[in-house]
Design an enzyme around this catalytic site. Structure first.
Site, PDB file in Angstrom:
ATOM      1  N   LYS A  90       0.997  -1.427  -0.042  1.00 63.64           N
ATOM      2  CA  LYS A  90      -0.158   0.281   0.139  1.00 63.64           C
ATOM      3  C   LYS A  90       0.609   1.631  -0.192  1.00 63.64           C
ATOM      4  CE  LYS A  90      -4.559  -2.058   0.456  1.00 63.64           C
ATOM      5  NZ  LYS A  90      -5.063  -1.650  -0.310  1.00 63.64           N
ATOM      6  N   GLU A 112      -9.945   5.515   3.153  1.00 62.98           N
ATOM      7  CA  GLU A 112     -10.366   4.046   3.902  1.00 62.98           C
ATOM      8  C   GLU A 112      -9.501   3.237   4.282  1.00 62.98           C
ATOM      9  OE1 GLU A 112      -9.562   2.638   0.078  1.00 62.98           O
ATOM     10  OE2 GLU A 112      -9.829   4.778   0.687  1.00 62.98           O
ATOM     11  N   SER A 378       1.871 -10.049  -0.762  1.00 64.30           N
ATOM     12  CA  SER A 378       0.969  -8.842  -0.776  1.00 64.30           C
ATOM     13  C   SER A 378       1.459  -7.965   0.995  1.00 64.30           C
ATOM     14  CB  SER A 378      -0.442  -8.325  -1.432  1.00 64.30           C
ATOM     15  OG  SER A 378      -1.355  -9.000  -0.276  1.00 64.30           O
TER      16      SER A 378
END
Length: 394
Positions: A90, A112, A378
């Site tokens: 991210k 969010e 991830s």
């Protein structure tokens, strides 16, 4: 390589677009007009790449998993996005978007988050850049991802609980959009995945494409070829999958596989498998596949993974599915947990439950010893220990 781009209206085939309230139209139009020029500028690229290298710690390693390879009879590599600063992919996107927001003259950031990794990554770059930050998170997700809530608060971010609906990612997104509507001029909304109105899916895809750009170089060095036989990634909104797929979308050798969260099974009502059960519709500003009733009401999604319980997927993934450029499959909670335990005990790497869904597809594949498989790992599983602990003695 030619960039994989939507058309001028933000559509990938019939999916995408920008279906936004009138109050947000000027903001979205500004983004559409400016984002690509800013991203392509030499000063942006220099600052972005420096931060990816010196702050995030890129390139992330491509690790040859000897034990998984031995078990499944193939050459299995893990793209170690879990080793990035903040523990997931991210951060690649939040660095890109905070630099974009600064150049657009924005003063405050909202976001969010589901599993909390995007929230932590947003809080991190806001602390770095000295910008005020507010993150919306479902009340249920705040309870099951408390360590990430505490990290965001420690970084100086206000975490706002979403108390409506299923109290998870969908509802956090709804609340963030409401906040954006009320403050359209000075606020930039850092969306965490390849979802939302154009240009977000394309913008996030470009920032995450560093994953597959590195993979090509690393595979060439390790195997003699840039192209693996398979790339596997988990799929919620789809940012990590898009990052892993980006530079391989037109590669005829590489098969792209995205793994959705089946929850307790696609035959149950407790699932988040948008392709398996979804129909075309509009959610959070774009047209895509989403789980809905016959009269168009969104069905509350469910997954053991807080980052995958979203009722739709990014429009680019809807296009990749329909065009046959990617195969979208699914894995249940129990399959993901088994895969998480397996990687932990075979390789000493505890994966995020999101990433465990990608790993859960390995036992379902018919692999040959010559096959090269890359699984995009991830995120790391620190944030999911509370969930893993419930199953330690089962």
């Amino acid at each position: 390589m030619k960039k994989f781009k939507p058309n001028t209206e933000g559509f990938y085939g019939e999916y995408g677009g920008a279906f936004v309230p009138e109050m947000l139209y000027p903001n979205v139009k500004q983004l559409q007009a400016e984002y690509q020029k800013i991203i392509d500028s030499s000063d942006f690229q220099a600052e972005f790449n420096l931060l990816l290298h010196d702050y995030v710690g890129r390139p992330s390693p491509l690790y040859f998993s000897k034990n998984l390879s031995r078990k499944y009879g193939a050459q299995i590599y893990l793209k170690r996005e879990d080793l990035n600063h903040t523990g997931a992919h991210k951060i690649n996107n939040t660095i890109g978007q905070i630099l974009l927001a600064k150049r657009l003259g924005k003063k405050r950031i909202i976001a969010e988050t589901g599993a909390g990794q995007h929230g932590v990554a947003t809080a991190t770059v806001c602390a770095l850049m000295g910008m005020e930050c507010k993150v919306f998170m479902g009340e249920i997700d705040m309870a099951r991802q408390k360590p990430n809530v505490d990290r965001m608060r420690l970084l100086g971010t206000e975490v706002v609980p979403a108390k409506s609906g299923s109290k998870t990612l969908k509802d956090a997104t709804n609340e963030a959009i409401r906040e954006w509507i009320n403050n359209p001029v000075d606020v930039h909304y850092i969306i965490g995945s390849v979802v939302g109105p154009h240009p977000y899916p394309d913008m996030v895809a470009q920032f995450q494409s560093i994953i597959s750009a590195e993979m090509k170089k690393q595979l060439l060095e390790k195997t003699g070829s840039e192209s693996p036989d398979y790339i596997i990634a988990c799929l919620g909104g789809g940012s990590n999958a898009m990052g892993a797929f980006y530079h391989y979308i037109d590669d005829p050798k590489t098969k792209l596989i995205a793994v959705e969260a089946a929850g307790k099974g696609v035959e149950t009502t407790e699932t988040a498998a948008s392709i398996a059960l979804g129909r075309k519709g509009i959610i959070h500003g774009s047209k895509t596949y989403l789980i809905q009733t016959d009269d168009g009401q969104i069905v509350e999604p469910y997954s053991i993974s807080a980052g995958l319980d979203y009722p739709g997927i990014g429009p680019v993934h809807a296009y990749l599915h329909d065009s046959g450029k990617a195969e979208i499959v699914n894995a249940t909670d129990m399959e993901a947990l088994a895969a998480g335990f397996e990687l932990s005990q075979l390789e000493g790497i505890i994966p995020a439950l999101e990433s465990a869904h990608a790993l859960a597809h390995l036992p379902k594949m018919k692999l040959k010893p010559s096959d090269v498989v890359v699984v995009n790992l991830s995120g790391r599983g620190d944030k999911d220990m509370q969930t893993y602990q419930k199953f330690l003695n089962v």
